[in-house]
Every structure is written in structure tokens, then in C-alpha cells.
Motif scaffolding. Structure first.
Motif, PDB file in Angstrom:
ATOM      1  N   ALA A  74       4.041   8.841 -16.229  1.00 53.20           N
ATOM      2  CA  ALA A  74       5.215   8.104 -15.776  1.00 53.20           C
ATOM      3  C   ALA A  74       5.723   7.161 -16.858  1.00 53.20           C
ATOM      4  CB  ALA A  74       4.891   7.325 -14.501  1.00 53.20           C
ATOM      5  N   ALA A  75       4.803   6.497 -17.538  1.00 48.06           N
ATOM      6  CA  ALA A  75       5.202   5.587 -18.615  1.00 48.06           C
ATOM      7  C   ALA A  75       5.894   6.357 -19.742  1.00 48.06           C
ATOM      8  CB  ALA A  75       3.982   4.839 -19.146  1.00 48.06           C
ATOM      9  N   VAL A 109       2.067   8.010  -7.253  1.00 50.81           N
ATOM     10  CA  VAL A 109       0.785   8.040  -7.961  1.00 50.81           C
ATOM     11  C   VAL A 109      -0.364   7.659  -7.045  1.00 50.81           C
ATOM     12  CG1 VAL A 109      -0.553   6.966  -9.814  1.00 50.81           C
ATOM     13  CG2 VAL A 109       1.829   7.650 -10.217  1.00 50.81           C
ATOM     14  N   ASP A 110      -0.239   6.517  -6.378  1.00 51.39           N
ATOM     15  CA  ASP A 110      -1.322   6.036  -5.513  1.00 51.39           C
ATOM     16  C   ASP A 110      -1.217   6.711  -4.157  1.00 51.39           C
ATOM     17  OD1 ASP A 110      -2.503   4.255  -7.385  1.00 51.39           O
ATOM     18  OD2 ASP A 110      -0.830   2.876  -7.070  1.00 51.39           O
ATOM     19  N   HIS A 111      -2.062   7.709  -3.942  1.00 49.44           N
ATOM     20  CA  HIS A 111      -2.021   8.560  -2.756  1.00 49.44           C
ATOM     21  C   HIS A 111      -3.432   9.051  -2.492  1.00 49.44           C
ATOM     22  CE1 HIS A 111      -1.297  12.242  -0.380  1.00 49.44           C
ATOM     23  NE2 HIS A 111      -0.156  11.685  -0.027  1.00 49.44           N
ATOM     24  N   MET A 112      -3.752   9.285  -1.226  1.00 49.26           N
ATOM     25  CA  MET A 112      -5.116   9.665  -0.856  1.00 49.26           C
ATOM     26  C   MET A 112      -5.577  10.964  -1.507  1.00 49.26           C
ATOM     27  SD  MET A 112      -4.630  11.011   3.082  1.00 49.26           S
ATOM     28  CE  MET A 112      -6.374  11.390   3.222  1.00 49.26           C
ATOM     29  N   VAL A 157       6.695   4.256 -10.561  1.00 44.55           N
ATOM     30  CA  VAL A 157       5.409   4.617  -9.951  1.00 44.55           C
ATOM     31  C   VAL A 157       5.346   4.021  -8.561  1.00 44.55           C
ATOM     32  CG1 VAL A 157       2.920   4.220 -10.031  1.00 44.55           C
ATOM     33  CG2 VAL A 157       4.140   4.870 -12.113  1.00 44.55           C
ATOM     34  N   THR A 158       5.122   4.858  -7.559  1.00 40.69           N
ATOM     35  CA  THR A 158       5.005   4.368  -6.188  1.00 40.69           C
ATOM     36  C   THR A 158       3.611   4.647  -5.632  1.00 40.69           C
ATOM     37  OG1 THR A 158       5.738   6.409  -5.092  1.00 40.69           O
ATOM     38  CG2 THR A 158       7.458   4.848  -5.803  1.00 40.69           C
TER      39      THR A 158
END
Length: 285
Positions: A234-235, A217-220, A241-242
Motif C-alpha cells: 500500500a505504501a 489490510v487488517d482483517h481476520m 490502508v483500512t
């Protein structure tokens, strides 16, 4: 605890050697770093030998996949690299990279770009050749200002003028193969629309039902709105979640540890894996 689960070395399309990558990860204050080169595990031995004390290495790979005509990348963690079925599929994908890159060079030459295969091979330097190496050649030639600018419809993006398809694994098969090798699967940058078409959420739901473990999820390449939407998805689907940098050294602007993974999620990944275990650093060369 700072954990970066998506990094590349010269074994594929990064600019740091595996040894440089782990040393730079330690210098950046990371506690855990994953080596996830494209369709190859060739960097494992060098990274492990150079692993600094205090840094843990997660072995993995980023697998090239395609479903319904859309390319996607599947991060695979802590699988047995010698498991025959997954090894054979990785080799099939990797072996198709050279003719594909040669095909892109030929298309670019037909468009009047003075690129050569020798130039691309020099940039790849023995690594698993890919589009970023061709993109770097375009930067060297002054055709585009940055590697990212080469990933457009004018050049190398999916369906672009110089794009050539390669063998890519069905992601449902990839999940099956990685699970069979004791590994854990995470869908890399699933909403990175700048790279080309992305799969719909219905496909992500089908992948989750087939055993997908998580999504990055957390990506540029994800803005705040996209991250919020993916967290909700995701939930709903029960996925991990990565967050990761997708570090490529100097080839891209992202930096080590730019985005990180929650320690509890990392712990769950290691609990699910049976093919390999994280490698603690002992002060390598």
C-alpha cells in the motif's frame, strides 16, 4: 475513535437486521460503522432510521468482481445509490445470485446432500442470497461443523465440487462505476487465500493505477506476515490502508470492531467521496 468499515446485515448474508447491526455497533463502542452488504443498498433506510445517537453510519456495498478467472470483492463507500450505471450493474449481479444458488443446491443434491432450495431461501429470509446461506444449510444438516468449513474445495470454495459461478463485475469497471457515482473503492481482504485463489500484487498495482483508493489490510483472514506485506504494498502504491471486522452476526466468528480503521484514513475516505455523506446518529428507534 473506533471505526469499522465492513459489516453485513440481513439485506445480504448477515444475521443482524440493519437496525440490529447499528444498535450492536453502538453497544460494541464503535463511533463509525459501515453497512456494506453484498451488491445491495436495501438496508440503508432501516439502518439510518435506527441509528443511535453518537454512532455515524457510512453507507456502502461489497461488490462481487472477477478478473482473470479470480473472484474478488470491492468495497464501495459513500456513492450515490441511485446513480443509473452503478445501479444497473448491481442489479445484474444481484439478479444472478438466485440461479447461482439454485445451481449449487442442485450440485449438492447430486452429491447426496439432502439440501433443498426451500431451506436455503428460508435462511436467506429475503436477503441477497449467497454462498453463506448455502453454507448455513450445510451446517444445519450436519454436513460441516461451521460455515467456514463449507468454503473448501470439497464444497463451496471457488472451483469446489459444488461451486457455481455467477455474473461478477470486472474490477476495473467497478472502480470506474463507483467513481462515476461519487464513491470510494477499497479492495476487500485481498490476500484471503482460504477463500480461494487471490490476485497477484501486479493486479493490485494495475487497480491502483486505475483509481483504486485503498486495500483492506487488517482483517481476520490475514495473518501478521500478510498484513505487513500488504502495508508495504500500500505504501509503495499510494493506497489507503483500512481495517474492518467483516461482521456477519452469528454466521461468522468475527465480532464488531475486531479490526478498525485509522481515523485519518477514514477522514480521507470522506474527503474523497462526493456521492453521499456519512450519516450522524440522532437517537433512532
Amino acid at each position: 475513535m473506533r471505526i469499522d468499515l465492513h459489516c453485513h446485515s440481513t439485506a445480504s448474508d448477515g444475521t443482524d437486521t440493519p437496525a440490529e447491526l447499528v444498535r450492536n455497533a453502538a453497544a460494541a463502542g464503535l463511533d463509525v460503522v459501515a453497512l456494506t452488504d453484498h451488491d445491495t443498498t436495501r438496508g440503508y433506510a432501516e439502518a439510518t432510521a435506527a441509528l443511535p445517537e453518537g454512532l455515524t453510519l457510512v453507507t456502502g456495498a461489497e461488490l462481487s468482481c472477477r478478473v482473470d478467472g479470480v473472484s474478488l470483492h470491492m468495497l464501495a463507500y459513500l456513492f450515490d445509490p441511485e446513480e443509473p450505471a452503478l445501479l444497473a450493474e448491481r442489479e445484474l449481479v444481484r439478479d444472478d445470485r438466485v440461479p447461482r444458488a439454485r445451481g449449487m443446491v442442485e450440485r449438492l443434491q447430486g452429491m447426496g446432500v439432502p439440501i433443498t432450495w426451500e431451506q436455503v431461501a428460508r435462511i436467506a429470509a429475503g436477503g441477497s442470497v449467497g454462498r453463506p446461506h448455502v453454507a448455513t444449510a450445510l451446517v444445519e444438516l450436519g454436513v460441516v461443523p461451521t460455515v467456514n468449513d463449507a468454503f473448501t474445495q470439497n464444497w463451496l470454495a471457488d472451483g469446489g465440487r459444488a461451486h457455481v459461478e455467477k455474473h461478477e463485475t470486472d474490477p476495473f469497471e467497478a472502480i470506474r462505476l463507483v467513481k462515476g457515482a461519487g464513491g470510494v473503492t477499497v479492495f476487500a481482504h485481498p490476500a484471503a487465500g482460504k477463500r480461494g485463489r487471490t490476485v497477484p500484487e501486479s493486479t493490485i498495482a494495475e487497480l491502483a493505477a486505475a483509481g483504486l483508493d485503498g486495500i483492506e489490510v487488517d482483517h481476520m483472514d490475514h495473518d501478521d506476515e500478510t498484513r505487513a506485506r500488504l502495508r508495504g504494498l500500500a505504501a509503495d502504491l499510494g493506497l489507503l490502508v483500512t481495517g474492518s471486522s467483516d461482521y456477519h452476526g452469528s454466521r461468522k466468528t468475527c465480532v464488531l470492531g475486531e479490526y478498525t480503521t485509522d481515523p485519518e484514513v477514514y477522514g480521507e475516505i470522506t474527503r474523497r467521496a462526493t456521492g453521499a455523506f456519512p450519516v450522524p446518529g440522532t437517537g433512532g428507534a
